[in-house]
Design a protein around this motif. Sequence first.
Motif, PDB file in Angstrom:
ATOM      1  N   ILE A   3      26.231  12.919 -94.708  1.00  0.00           N
ATOM      2  CA  ILE A   3      24.843  12.922 -94.259  1.00  0.00           C
ATOM      3  C   ILE A   3      24.743  12.556 -92.778  1.00  0.00           C
ATOM      4  O   ILE A   3      23.811  12.977 -92.092  1.00  0.00           O
ATOM      5  CB  ILE A   3      23.988  11.976 -95.137  1.00  0.00           C
ATOM      6  N   LEU A   4      25.705  11.803 -92.270  1.00  0.00           N
ATOM      7  CA  LEU A   4      25.698  11.445 -90.851  1.00  0.00           C
ATOM      8  C   LEU A   4      25.856  12.672 -89.963  1.00  0.00           C
ATOM      9  O   LEU A   4      25.324  12.701 -88.847  1.00  0.00           O
ATOM     10  CB  LEU A   4      26.793  10.429 -90.549  1.00  0.00           C
ATOM     11  N   PHE A   5      26.563  13.675 -90.448  1.00  0.00           N
ATOM     12  CA  PHE A   5      26.729  14.908 -89.664  1.00  0.00           C
ATOM     13  C   PHE A   5      25.409  15.657 -89.539  1.00  0.00           C
ATOM     14  O   PHE A   5      25.251  16.501 -88.664  1.00  0.00           O
ATOM     15  CB  PHE A   5      27.785  15.811 -90.302  1.00  0.00           C
ATOM     16  N   LEU A   6      24.455  15.357 -90.389  1.00  0.00           N
ATOM     17  CA  LEU A   6      23.126  15.945 -90.309  1.00  0.00           C
ATOM     18  C   LEU A   6      22.153  15.030 -89.575  1.00  0.00           C
ATOM     19  O   LEU A   6      21.389  15.470 -88.719  1.00  0.00           O
ATOM     20  CB  LEU A   6      22.596  16.236 -91.722  1.00  0.00           C
ATOM     21  N   LEU A   7      22.202  13.739 -89.884  1.00  0.00           N
ATOM     22  CA  LEU A   7      21.220  12.805 -89.333  1.00  0.00           C
ATOM     23  C   LEU A   7      21.420  12.526 -87.838  1.00  0.00           C
ATOM     24  O   LEU A   7      20.442  12.376 -87.111  1.00  0.00           O
ATOM     25  CB  LEU A   7      21.269  11.488 -90.106  1.00  0.00           C
ATOM     26  N   ILE A   8      22.651  12.437 -87.394  1.00  0.00           N
ATOM     27  CA  ILE A   8      22.893  12.140 -85.979  1.00  0.00           C
ATOM     28  C   ILE A   8      22.395  13.270 -85.075  1.00  0.00           C
ATOM     29  O   ILE A   8      21.652  13.010 -84.125  1.00  0.00           O
ATOM     30  CB  ILE A   8      24.370  11.784 -85.734  1.00  0.00           C
ATOM     31  N   LEU A  10      20.079  15.478 -85.761  1.00  0.00           N
ATOM     32  CA  LEU A  10      18.621  15.510 -85.893  1.00  0.00           C
ATOM     33  C   LEU A  10      17.957  14.400 -85.099  1.00  0.00           C
ATOM     34  O   LEU A  10      16.917  14.613 -84.477  1.00  0.00           O
ATOM     35  CB  LEU A  10      18.214  15.426 -87.364  1.00  0.00           C
ATOM     36  N   SER A  11      18.530  13.226 -85.093  1.00  0.00           N
ATOM     37  CA  SER A  11      17.957  12.119 -84.324  1.00  0.00           C
ATOM     38  C   SER A  11      18.090  12.375 -82.820  1.00  0.00           C
ATOM     39  O   SER A  11      17.193  12.030 -82.051  1.00  0.00           O
ATOM     40  CB  SER A  11      18.595  10.799 -84.716  1.00  0.00           C
ATOM     41  N   VAL A  12      19.181  12.982 -82.406  1.00  0.00           N
ATOM     42  CA  VAL A  12      19.341  13.324 -80.983  1.00  0.00           C
ATOM     43  C   VAL A  12      18.301  14.356 -80.571  1.00  0.00           C
ATOM     44  O   VAL A  12      17.667  14.234 -79.514  1.00  0.00           O
ATOM     45  CB  VAL A  12      20.774  13.821 -80.703  1.00  0.00           C
ATOM     46  N   MET A  17      13.132  15.657 -77.861  1.00  0.00           N
ATOM     47  CA  MET A  17      11.770  16.186 -77.927  1.00  0.00           C
ATOM     48  C   MET A  17      10.750  15.151 -77.462  1.00  0.00           C
ATOM     49  O   MET A  17       9.802  15.482 -76.756  1.00  0.00           O
ATOM     50  CB  MET A  17      11.451  16.641 -79.358  1.00  0.00           C
ATOM     51  N   ILE A  18      10.964  13.891 -77.832  1.00  0.00           N
ATOM     52  CA  ILE A  18      10.064  12.826 -77.385  1.00  0.00           C
ATOM     53  C   ILE A  18      10.139  12.660 -75.876  1.00  0.00           C
ATOM     54  O   ILE A  18       9.113  12.526 -75.199  1.00  0.00           O
ATOM     55  CB  ILE A  18      10.404  11.507 -78.114  1.00  0.00           C
ATOM     56  N   LEU A  19      11.346  12.681 -75.319  1.00  0.00           N
ATOM     57  CA  LEU A  19      11.500  12.538 -73.868  1.00  0.00           C
ATOM     58  C   LEU A  19      10.890  13.716 -73.118  1.00  0.00           C
ATOM     59  O   LEU A  19      10.264  13.529 -72.069  1.00  0.00           O
ATOM     60  CB  LEU A  19      12.978  12.379 -73.513  1.00  0.00           C
ATOM     61  N   ILE A  20      11.045  14.924 -73.640  1.00  0.00           N
ATOM     62  CA  ILE A  20      10.444  16.097 -73.001  1.00  0.00           C
ATOM     63  C   ILE A  20       8.922  16.006 -73.048  1.00  0.00           C
ATOM     64  O   ILE A  20       8.234  16.290 -72.066  1.00  0.00           O
ATOM     65  CB  ILE A  20      10.956  17.390 -73.664  1.00  0.00           C
ATOM     66  N   GLY A  21       8.378  15.564 -74.192  1.00  0.00           N
ATOM     67  CA  GLY A  21       6.930  15.397 -74.301  1.00  0.00           C
ATOM     68  C   GLY A  21       6.398  14.342 -73.345  1.00  0.00           C
ATOM     69  O   GLY A  21       5.348  14.521 -72.728  1.00  0.00           O
ATOM     70  N   LEU A  22       7.117  13.239 -73.204  1.00  0.00           N
ATOM     71  CA  LEU A  22       6.706  12.188 -72.277  1.00  0.00           C
ATOM     72  C   LEU A  22       6.783  12.685 -70.838  1.00  0.00           C
ATOM     73  O   LEU A  22       5.869  12.441 -70.037  1.00  0.00           O
ATOM     74  CB  LEU A  22       7.585  10.959 -72.462  1.00  0.00           C
TER      75      LEU A  22
END
Length: 45
Positions: A3-8, A10-12, A17-22
Amino acid sequence: MEILFLLIPLSVVLVLMILIGLWWAIDKGQFEHLEGEGERILRHE
């Protein structure tokens, strides 16, 4: 562990996306003169 191969990634992607929006909000002037809206409400025009 798999699951870490999916979650890491996705979190990146979410952080990017948050940084681009900011960055977009700052670039477009969304945070300029923040107290102006509060003053505008108090003025009767």
